[in-house]
Design a protein around this motif. Structure first.
Motif, mmCIF file in Angstrom:
data_model
loop_
_atom_site.group_PDB
_atom_site.id
_atom_site.type_symbol
_atom_site.label_atom_id
_atom_site.label_comp_id
_atom_site.label_asym_id
_atom_site.label_seq_id
_atom_site.Cartn_x
_atom_site.Cartn_y
_atom_site.Cartn_z
ATOM 1 N N GLY A 101 2.486 -4.547 -15.444
ATOM 2 C CA GLY A 101 2.567 -5.363 -14.241
ATOM 3 C C GLY A 101 1.241 -6.036 -13.916
ATOM 4 O O GLY A 101 0.171 -5.469 -14.146
ATOM 5 N N ASP A 102 1.320 -7.234 -13.394
ATOM 6 C CA ASP A 102 0.145 -8.001 -12.976
ATOM 7 C C ASP A 102 0.093 -7.973 -11.445
ATOM 8 O O ASP A 102 0.856 -8.669 -10.784
ATOM 9 N N ILE A 103 -0.779 -7.144 -10.884
ATOM 10 C CA ILE A 103 -0.807 -6.959 -9.430
ATOM 11 C C ILE A 103 -1.578 -8.101 -8.770
ATOM 12 O O ILE A 103 -2.772 -8.292 -9.009
ATOM 13 N N LEU A 104 -0.863 -8.839 -7.914
ATOM 14 C CA LEU A 104 -1.493 -9.940 -7.189
ATOM 15 C C LEU A 104 -2.298 -9.431 -6.003
ATOM 16 O O LEU A 104 -3.361 -9.971 -5.672
ATOM 17 N N ALA A 105 -1.773 -8.396 -5.324
ATOM 18 C CA ALA A 105 -2.429 -7.852 -4.136
ATOM 19 C C ALA A 105 -1.762 -6.544 -3.747
ATOM 20 O O ALA A 105 -0.643 -6.246 -4.162
ATOM 21 N N LYS A 152 9.107 -5.622 -15.764
ATOM 22 C CA LYS A 152 8.896 -6.205 -17.081
ATOM 23 C C LYS A 152 7.433 -6.569 -17.267
ATOM 24 O O LYS A 152 6.757 -6.960 -16.307
ATOM 25 N N ALA A 153 6.963 -6.453 -18.496
ATOM 26 C CA ALA A 153 5.562 -6.760 -18.795
ATOM 27 C C ALA A 153 5.230 -8.180 -18.355
ATOM 28 O O ALA A 153 5.988 -9.117 -18.609
ATOM 29 N N GLY A 154 4.120 -8.324 -17.656
ATOM 30 C CA GLY A 154 3.656 -9.641 -17.232
ATOM 31 C C GLY A 154 4.154 -10.080 -15.865
ATOM 32 O O GLY A 154 3.691 -11.092 -15.332
ATOM 33 N N GLN A 155 5.107 -9.327 -15.283
ATOM 34 C CA GLN A 155 5.605 -9.721 -13.961
ATOM 35 C C GLN A 155 4.531 -9.542 -12.891
ATOM 36 O O GLN A 155 3.766 -8.571 -12.914
ATOM 37 N N LYS A 156 4.496 -10.495 -11.962
ATOM 38 C CA LYS A 156 3.500 -10.464 -10.887
ATOM 39 C C LYS A 156 4.039 -9.631 -9.720
ATOM 40 O O LYS A 156 5.158 -9.849 -9.260
ATOM 41 N N VAL A 157 3.210 -8.702 -9.260
ATOM 42 C CA VAL A 157 3.642 -7.672 -8.325
ATOM 43 C C VAL A 157 2.775 -7.686 -7.069
ATOM 44 O O VAL A 157 1.550 -7.833 -7.143
ATOM 45 N N VAL A 158 3.417 -7.514 -5.904
ATOM 46 C CA VAL A 158 2.699 -7.175 -4.678
ATOM 47 C C VAL A 158 3.102 -5.749 -4.311
ATOM 48 O O VAL A 158 4.286 -5.451 -4.180
ATOM 49 N N TYR A 195 0.865 -15.334 -1.624
ATOM 50 C CA TYR A 195 1.219 -14.841 -2.968
ATOM 51 C C TYR A 195 2.617 -15.314 -3.368
ATOM 52 O O TYR A 195 3.500 -14.505 -3.689
ATOM 53 N N PRO A 196 2.837 -16.631 -3.359
ATOM 54 C CA PRO A 196 4.183 -17.153 -3.642
ATOM 55 C C PRO A 196 4.658 -16.881 -5.068
ATOM 56 O O PRO A 196 5.854 -16.989 -5.347
ATOM 57 N N ALA A 197 3.729 -16.529 -5.959
ATOM 58 C CA ALA A 197 4.113 -16.248 -7.349
ATOM 59 C C ALA A 197 4.665 -14.841 -7.531
ATOM 60 O O ALA A 197 5.102 -14.483 -8.637
ATOM 61 N N ALA A 198 4.662 -14.047 -6.477
ATOM 62 C CA ALA A 198 5.155 -12.667 -6.587
ATOM 63 C C ALA A 198 6.582 -12.644 -7.123
ATOM 64 O O ALA A 198 7.450 -13.372 -6.642
#
Length: 212
Positions: A144-148, A114-120, A65-68
Motif C-alpha cells: 500500500g502507498d499511504i498518502l496520509a 492491492k499493491a500500489g493502491q493509495k491509502v488514507v 487526498y483525492p487520489a485515495a
C-alpha cells in the motif's frame, strides 16, 4: 481554530469523551502524568457526533487526498470511523491490526488491498503515534502507498511530530488539543489557571508531571 475543529471539540466535551483534570492528573500506561483523558470510542454512540466526524474527515480527504483509493481503519477504535468515511467516499475499506492474528491465517490486514493502491489510514486518537505507525508499516509491507494518516483528535505532542516526520508520513486531525482547551475555557469548563497549566503540559509533559 477552524470551525470544524471547534465543533468536534465541543462534541467531545459535551459527550464527555474528553475529561480535563489539570489538578488531579491521570497516569497513562506509558507513565506520563496527563491533565487530559480521551475516550473517543464513546463517539460511536452519538449519531450526530459520528456524522460530524465522518463528514469532516471525508471533506479533508476529498480536498487534500483525492487520489485515495482505499480507506484503512486502525483496529479497533479507528474501524467504525473509517467505515463511515469509506461509505461517504464510496471507497473500499480495510482494517489493520497492531500485530498479526495469532490464529487462523494470521492476517494483520483484513479486506482487499492491492499493491500500489493509495491509502488514507484513520485512527480515533494520536498521542505519540506509535501504534498507528506500526499499523502503517504493515500496510506498506503489503504494497500500500499511504498518502496520509488521519485522526479524530490529536494531543499535538512533539513526539508525534517527530515520529511522523521520521516515517515520512503526513498527519491530519479533525480537532486537536489546543482547540479543545480554548473551547473548554470559553465554555467555562476550566478557568484561566487551568488553561495555563494545560498549555504547559503540551509543551513538556515530562516536566509538567514532576510538578503535579
Amino acid at each position: 481554530m477552524t470551525e470544524i475543529a471547534a465543533t468536534i471539540a465541543k462534541d467531545l466535551l459535551s459527550i464527555e469523551a474528553v475529561t480535563l483534570r489539570p489538578n488531579e492528573p491521570f497516569t497513562w500506561a506509558s507513565g506520563i502524568h496527563s491533565p487530559i483523558y480521551t475516550d473517543n470510542r464513546l463517539t460511536i454512540s452519538y449519531p450526530k457526533v459520528r456524522r460530524d466526524i465522518a463528514n469532516g474527515i471525508a471533506a479533508i480527504i476529498r480536498e487534500q487526498y483525492p487520489a485515495a483509493a482505499v480507506i484503512a481503519g486502525v483496529a479497533t477504535a479507528g474501524i467504525p470511523h473509517a467505515a463511515w468515511v469509506a461509505e461517504l467516499l464510496d471507497l473500499p475499506l480495510i482494517y489493520v491490526r497492531s500485530k498479526p492474528k495469532d490464529h487462523g491465517a494470521g492476517r494483520q490486514i483484513e479486506g482487499v488491498l492491492k499493491a500500489g493502491q493509495k491509502v488514507v489510514m484513520l485512527d480515533d486518537l494520536i498521542s505519540t503515534g506509535g501504534s498507528v505507525l506500526q499499523a502503517a508499516k504493515a500496510v506498506q509491507a503489503a504494497g500500500g502507498d499511504i498518502l496520509a494518516v488521519g485522526s479524530v483528535f490529536s494531543y499535538q505532542l512533539a513526539a508525534a511530530t517527530t515520529n511522523f516526520a521520521a516515517a515520512k508520513l503526513p498527519l491530519f486531525s479533525l480537532s486537536n488539543y489546543s482547540t479543545l482547551i480554548e473551547v473548554a475555557r470559553q465554555a467555562d469548563y476550566i478557568n484561566d489557571a487551568d488553561l495555563a497549566s494545560l498549555h504547559a503540559w503540551r509543551q513538556n509533559p515530562a516536566t509538567w508531571g514532576q510538578q503535579h
